[in-house]
Design a protein around this motif. Structure first.
Motif, PDB file in Angstrom:
ATOM      1  N   LEU A   1      -1.835   8.513  -0.009  1.00 55.39           N
ATOM      2  CA  LEU A   1      -2.317   8.915   1.683  1.00 55.39           C
ATOM      3  C   LEU A   1      -2.639   7.823   1.877  1.00 55.39           C
ATOM      4  O   LEU A   1      -3.680   7.034   2.721  1.00 55.39           O
ATOM      5  CB  LEU A   1      -1.544   9.888   1.993  1.00 55.39           C
TER       6      LEU A   1
ATOM      7  N   ALA B   1       1.563   3.758  -2.797  1.00 54.66           N
ATOM      8  CA  ALA B   1       1.231   4.642  -3.205  1.00 54.66           C
ATOM      9  C   ALA B   1       2.124   5.611  -3.449  1.00 54.66           C
ATOM     10  O   ALA B   1       2.130   7.164  -4.219  1.00 54.66           O
ATOM     11  CB  ALA B   1       0.997   5.717  -1.982  1.00 54.66           C
TER      12      ALA B   1
ATOM     13  N   SER C   1       0.604  -1.330   0.285  1.00 58.24           N
ATOM     14  CA  SER C   1       0.157  -0.376   0.244  1.00 58.24           C
ATOM     15  C   SER C   1       0.849   1.375  -0.078  1.00 58.24           C
ATOM     16  O   SER C   1       0.464   1.705  -0.745  1.00 58.24           O
ATOM     17  CB  SER C   1      -1.445  -0.069   0.732  1.00 58.24           C
ATOM     18  N   LEU C   2       2.250   1.515   0.830  1.00 67.80           N
ATOM     19  CA  LEU C   2       2.631   3.213   0.714  1.00 67.80           C
ATOM     20  C   LEU C   2       3.755   2.397  -0.389  1.00 67.80           C
ATOM     21  O   LEU C   2       3.815   3.829  -1.122  1.00 67.80           O
ATOM     22  CB  LEU C   2       3.462   2.583   2.001  1.00 67.80           C
TER      23      LEU C   2
ATOM     24  N   TYR D   1       5.580   6.796  10.307  1.00 66.16           N
ATOM     25  CA  TYR D   1       4.435   5.886  10.988  1.00 66.16           C
ATOM     26  C   TYR D   1       5.049   6.893  12.489  1.00 66.16           C
ATOM     27  O   TYR D   1       4.691   6.447  13.689  1.00 66.16           O
ATOM     28  CB  TYR D   1       5.129   4.364  11.484  1.00 66.16           C
TER      29      TYR D   1
ATOM     30  N   ARG E   1      -4.894   5.360  -0.356  1.00 62.24           N
ATOM     31  CA  ARG E   1      -4.822   4.861  -0.601  1.00 62.24           C
ATOM     32  C   ARG E   1      -4.065   3.614   0.214  1.00 62.24           C
ATOM     33  O   ARG E   1      -4.031   2.294   0.201  1.00 62.24           O
ATOM     34  CB  ARG E   1      -4.697   4.767  -2.060  1.00 62.24           C
ATOM     35  N   ASP E   2      -3.083   4.341   0.817  1.00 61.30           N
ATOM     36  CA  ASP E   2      -2.086   3.137   1.853  1.00 61.30           C
ATOM     37  C   ASP E   2      -2.742   3.350   3.611  1.00 61.30           C
ATOM     38  O   ASP E   2      -2.734   3.489   3.914  1.00 61.30           O
ATOM     39  CB  ASP E   2      -0.548   4.579   2.290  1.00 61.30           C
ATOM     40  N   LEU E   3      -3.027   1.733   3.032  1.00 61.36           N
ATOM     41  CA  LEU E   3      -3.982   1.320   3.863  1.00 61.36           C
ATOM     42  C   LEU E   3      -3.141   0.065   5.481  1.00 61.36           C
ATOM     43  O   LEU E   3      -3.475   0.306   5.917  1.00 61.36           O
ATOM     44  CB  LEU E   3      -4.422  -0.200   3.558  1.00 61.36           C
ATOM     45  N   GLY E   4      -2.009   1.016   4.920  1.00 67.21           N
ATOM     46  CA  GLY E   4      -0.819   0.610   6.104  1.00 67.21           C
ATOM     47  C   GLY E   4      -1.122   1.572   7.178  1.00 67.21           C
ATOM     48  O   GLY E   4      -0.622   1.184   8.413  1.00 67.21           O
TER      49      GLY E   4
END
Lengths: 212, 212
Positions: free
Chosen positions: B94, A93, A89-90, A191, B96-99
């Motif tokens: 961001l 992105a 995902s990241l 994060y 779309r970033d499921l993280g």
């Protein structure tokens, strides 16, 4: 070598003078920059002296040339080809973030080990099997790699990159990877920033309760 | 309040012990953590004491409980609802970033002013017109906002957010925005990190030439 704090402030100046340039403002004083960005005026003069830029007394800096010089100095005008490892995902992105291109970063290929992703495109960028990495690196000469794999694989992936001529690693995982001294390592810890924000929110809530 | 350097290291410990946990390792010594992450063992003990976690002599820390405690402490286990302003390339990346969700951040709506985007979804998240912001904030009570608008609009957007009950702003623009003291502001400067990486690559190239 340029001090890192200076290097961190230069993009602030760039963002600000680009805005002024968009509004067709011709000159800006260091006092005006200082006030807007909350940085000491003397610090600004010092930072810009690294670029051999000096303001004129009572007039200040010329906005447009300053924006150009900062953009050039920060490396944003040059095209830097890069690989991206880990198209989760990241990672995907980042591959879709065309903004990176404006800052000179051109992702030419993504790599993954998941057969359901390999062979596809993310945005316009092809995703290759990570086993192809050494060949692809040799045929393209790309020397920058972005790591967005799961944290537990970060060190192993970094080792493979270093063995295959990668000279700079931009690490988006929370894992603290180690690389030889001659390799440039840049960590971007999204994060951690999130954790810091949560913690400050908590603290400001608590202090609110205390003063009641 | 927790020192920021400690808060920056805790996610490294978490990433590492999660990896060990995945490999079913039961205990880890501070020496082992220290060696892997290049942090002083006494510093690790000090950092973890903020969580009231103490290792046992000769055994060290229990991996699984340590991972849980760090995850909890860093706020990643709680759900924090957020709005995202500016659904351009970085903003929609961001969304779309499921993280982010794994780290407790739940983006409930995006906002933009571009009529060609407003009304659509990015990933599963709706994009609303920014003029709807005050209403949507009041009806949902969301207090975190992520800013990914063009730098020249960042301050103006931040002002609107603050006027409408946003308590924490995560700023992804290179613009140095100003907010009142009671607002939590977290900057994530992806493009500054990029500039720093470019600059170090240049320096390491130059020093290579010098030694030849």
């Amino acid at each position: 070598m340029l001090p890192e704090p200076t290097l961190r402030r230069l993009p602030w100046y760039l963002a600000y003078v680009k805005m002024l340039d968009g509004k067709h403002q011709v000159h800006v004083s260091s006092t005006q920059i200082a006030k807007t960005l909350n940085v000491d005026a003397s610090q600004i003069a010092k930072d810009l002296s690294f670029l051999n830029i000096k303001g004129k007394t009572r007039i200040g800096y010329e906005v447009h040339p300053l924006a150009r010089a900062l953009n050039e100095f920060l490396g944003f005008k040059h095209r830097h080809n890069a690989f991206l490892i880990g198209t989760g995902s990241l990672g995907s992105a980042l591959m879709r973030d065309l903004g990176l291109m404006q800052y000179g970063l051109n992702i030419v290929a993504g790599f993954d080990i998941d057969p359901s992703i390999v062979g596809r495109n993310v945005g316009d960028i092809p995703v290759l099997d990570f086993s192809m990495f050494p060949d692809k690196q040799r045929s393209t000469g790309v020397s920058i790699a972005i790591i967005a794999v799961p944290a537990q694989n970060a060190q192993e992936v970094a080792n493979t990159l270093v063995q295959n001529n990668i000279k700079a690693i931009w690490n988006f995982t929370p894992f603290r990877i180690k690389v030889p001294r001659n390799i440039v390592l840049q960590n971007t810890s999204i994060y951690s920033d999130l954790a810091i924000m949560y913690n400050r929110m908590e603290s400001s809530n608590n202090s609110k309760y205390c003063t009641k």
